[in-house]
Design a protein around this motif. Structure first.
Motif, mmCIF file in Angstrom:
data_model
loop_
_atom_site.group_PDB
_atom_site.id
_atom_site.type_symbol
_atom_site.label_atom_id
_atom_site.label_comp_id
_atom_site.label_asym_id
_atom_site.label_seq_id
_atom_site.Cartn_x
_atom_site.Cartn_y
_atom_site.Cartn_z
ATOM 1 N N PRO A 1 -40.165 43.950 29.243
ATOM 2 C CA PRO A 1 -40.811 43.749 27.939
ATOM 3 C C PRO A 1 -40.333 42.469 27.272
ATOM 4 C CG PRO A 1 -39.125 45.439 27.787
ATOM 5 C CD PRO A 1 -39.271 45.116 29.243
ATOM 6 N N VAL A 2 -41.194 41.874 26.476
ATOM 7 C CA VAL A 2 -40.844 40.674 25.717
ATOM 8 C C VAL A 2 -40.162 41.095 24.427
ATOM 9 C CG1 VAL A 2 -41.734 38.646 24.513
ATOM 10 C CG2 VAL A 2 -42.752 39.364 26.695
ATOM 11 N N VAL A 3 -38.978 40.532 24.184
ATOM 12 C CA VAL A 3 -38.213 40.841 22.978
ATOM 13 C C VAL A 3 -38.035 39.557 22.179
ATOM 14 C CG1 VAL A 3 -36.048 41.719 22.029
ATOM 15 C CG2 VAL A 3 -37.003 42.734 24.110
ATOM 16 N N GLN B 1 -39.109 36.122 19.837
ATOM 17 C CA GLN B 1 -40.034 34.999 19.982
ATOM 18 C C GLN B 1 -39.676 34.191 21.227
ATOM 19 O OE1 GLN B 1 -42.741 34.355 17.783
ATOM 20 N NE2 GLN B 1 -42.175 36.444 17.235
ATOM 21 N N VAL B 2 -40.243 34.572 22.343
ATOM 22 C CA VAL B 2 -39.951 33.917 23.622
ATOM 23 C C VAL B 2 -40.870 32.711 23.787
ATOM 24 C CG1 VAL B 2 -39.883 34.165 26.119
ATOM 25 C CG2 VAL B 2 -39.160 36.069 24.652
ATOM 26 N N ARG B 3 -40.286 31.520 23.732
ATOM 27 C CA ARG B 3 -41.069 30.288 23.854
ATOM 28 C C ARG B 3 -41.570 30.101 25.291
ATOM 29 N NH1 ARG B 3 -40.248 25.474 21.026
ATOM 30 N NH2 ARG B 3 -39.562 26.898 19.374
ATOM 31 N N CYS B 4 -40.675 30.360 26.242
ATOM 32 C CA CYS B 4 -41.027 30.170 27.645
ATOM 33 C C CYS B 4 -40.389 31.275 28.472
ATOM 34 C CB CYS B 4 -40.549 28.801 28.134
ATOM 35 S SG CYS B 4 -40.823 28.489 29.894
ATOM 36 N N ARG B 5 -41.172 31.872 29.360
ATOM 37 C CA ARG B 5 -40.658 32.889 30.279
ATOM 38 C C ARG B 5 -40.918 32.429 31.711
ATOM 39 N NH1 ARG B 5 -41.333 39.433 30.284
ATOM 40 N NH2 ARG B 5 -39.509 39.162 28.945
ATOM 41 N N ILE B 6 -39.873 32.530 32.550
ATOM 42 C CA ILE B 6 -39.976 32.213 33.972
ATOM 43 C C ILE B 6 -39.723 33.494 34.748
ATOM 44 C CG2 ILE B 6 -39.092 30.799 35.861
ATOM 45 C CD1 ILE B 6 -38.071 28.808 33.795
ATOM 46 N N GLU B 7 -40.647 33.839 35.642
ATOM 47 C CA GLU B 7 -40.516 35.055 36.442
ATOM 48 C C GLU B 7 -40.681 34.720 37.916
ATOM 49 O OE1 GLU B 7 -42.682 38.588 34.538
ATOM 50 O OE2 GLU B 7 -43.701 36.848 33.656
ATOM 51 N N GLY B 8 -39.834 35.335 38.747
ATOM 52 C CA GLY B 8 -39.961 35.126 40.175
ATOM 53 C C GLY B 8 -38.968 35.945 40.957
#
Length: 279
Positions: free
Chosen positions: A91-93, A95-102
């Motif tokens: 979940p996003v907690v 104010q996430v400016r940029c998220r990197i997933e991998g």
């Protein structure tokens, strides 16, 4: 503001989590949506830092020309990376400016001063304007050339990122105390051997910060951390690790004189008026 050891630690964590992997890049907050789209689906080549600047090189899908995510955390920015693989959708907690997933890992950037996509040439230009980084460079000669030409106080020069990259208020105050340097000493009056000793000390202290995640400058605790690292153990520190930083009015750990504080270029400078009289 996070100092250079923090950015080096983040770069290492990003590299361990994503280097060589395809990543999904998004901007849950929305403010970096256009930049995230340029990076999304690319393969991370490398994450690296120079002083307080962070660069993540990504090879975009279908393009031989890499792009670089440039981050400066500023005063309130954070970049958190999962230490272990995350299962499911995280979940996003906040104010996430940029998220990197991998590959099961998720990294969230919040509140940075700079978050932009740049070219490798633009990265090189940024790095050229910075002074030497004790975590990356063996020689501090470029920093010395700027110090010895300046009439500014050495305490101000050490905070100038074009003189030394990655040094903030804590390392500035502590390294001047460790070498008994009067913070008001003009740069051009600083002895060459003192500068070389300061540079060597930063080269010794800052890697400890990368390992522990803390700025460790008290010699007794420096030796504890070095000893633990030599044995491959994790050092545990519970006491305050500074000589003078944020110790206004408390007794100097060497001579007992109350630690002094004054404002210098918008930051609080801490020093001992008895111990720090040299150049």
């Amino acid at each position: 503001m996070p100092e250079g050891h923090t950015l080096a630690r983040i770069a290492g964590a990003l590299d361990a989590a994503f280097a060589g992997n395809e990543v999904h890049v998004s901007s849950p907050q929305g403010r970096f949506a256009a930049g995230a789209e340029l990076l999304d689906g690319g393969v991370v080549r490398e994450a690296r830092s120079h002083g307080k600047q962070l660069f993540v090189e990504v090879e975009p899908p279908g393009s031989p020309e890499p792009r670089v995510l440039h981050v400066h955390l500023g005063l309130i920015g954070t970049f958190t990376i999962d230490e272990v693989a995350f299962v499911g959708e995280k979940p996003v907690v906040g104010q996430v400016r940029c998220r990197i997933e991998g590959e099961g890992h998720v990294a969230d950037l919040r509140g940075p001063m700079v978050c932009a996509v740049i070219t490798p040439e633009e990265e090189a230009s940024i790095r050229d304007r910075l002074g030497p980084d004790p975590l990356r460079e063996e020689s501090g000669e470029r920093g010395w050339e700027r110090v010895t030409r300046s009439r500014k106080e050495v305490a101000a020069l050490l905070m100038d990122q074009s003189v030394v990259a990655g040094i903030g208020n804590v390392y500035r105050c502590e390294v001047l105390f460790r070498h008994r340097v009067d913070p008001a000493t003009p740069g051009r009056a600083l002895a060459r051997e003192t500068w070389e000793a300061i540079w060597a000390d930063l080269r010794r202290l800052m890697p400890l910060g990368v390992v522990t995640g803390r700025i460790v400058t008290r010699e007794d605790q420096v030796e504890v951390v070095e000893g633990a690292m030599a044995k491959g153990e994790t050092p545990h520190l519970t006491e305050r690790t500074s000589y003078v930083y944020r110790r206004t009015g408390e007794p100097c750990r060497v001579c007992g004189t109350p630690v002094s504080m004054r404002d210098l270029a918008g930051r609080k400078l801490y020093w001992c008026t008895v111990c720090q009289t040299g150049t």
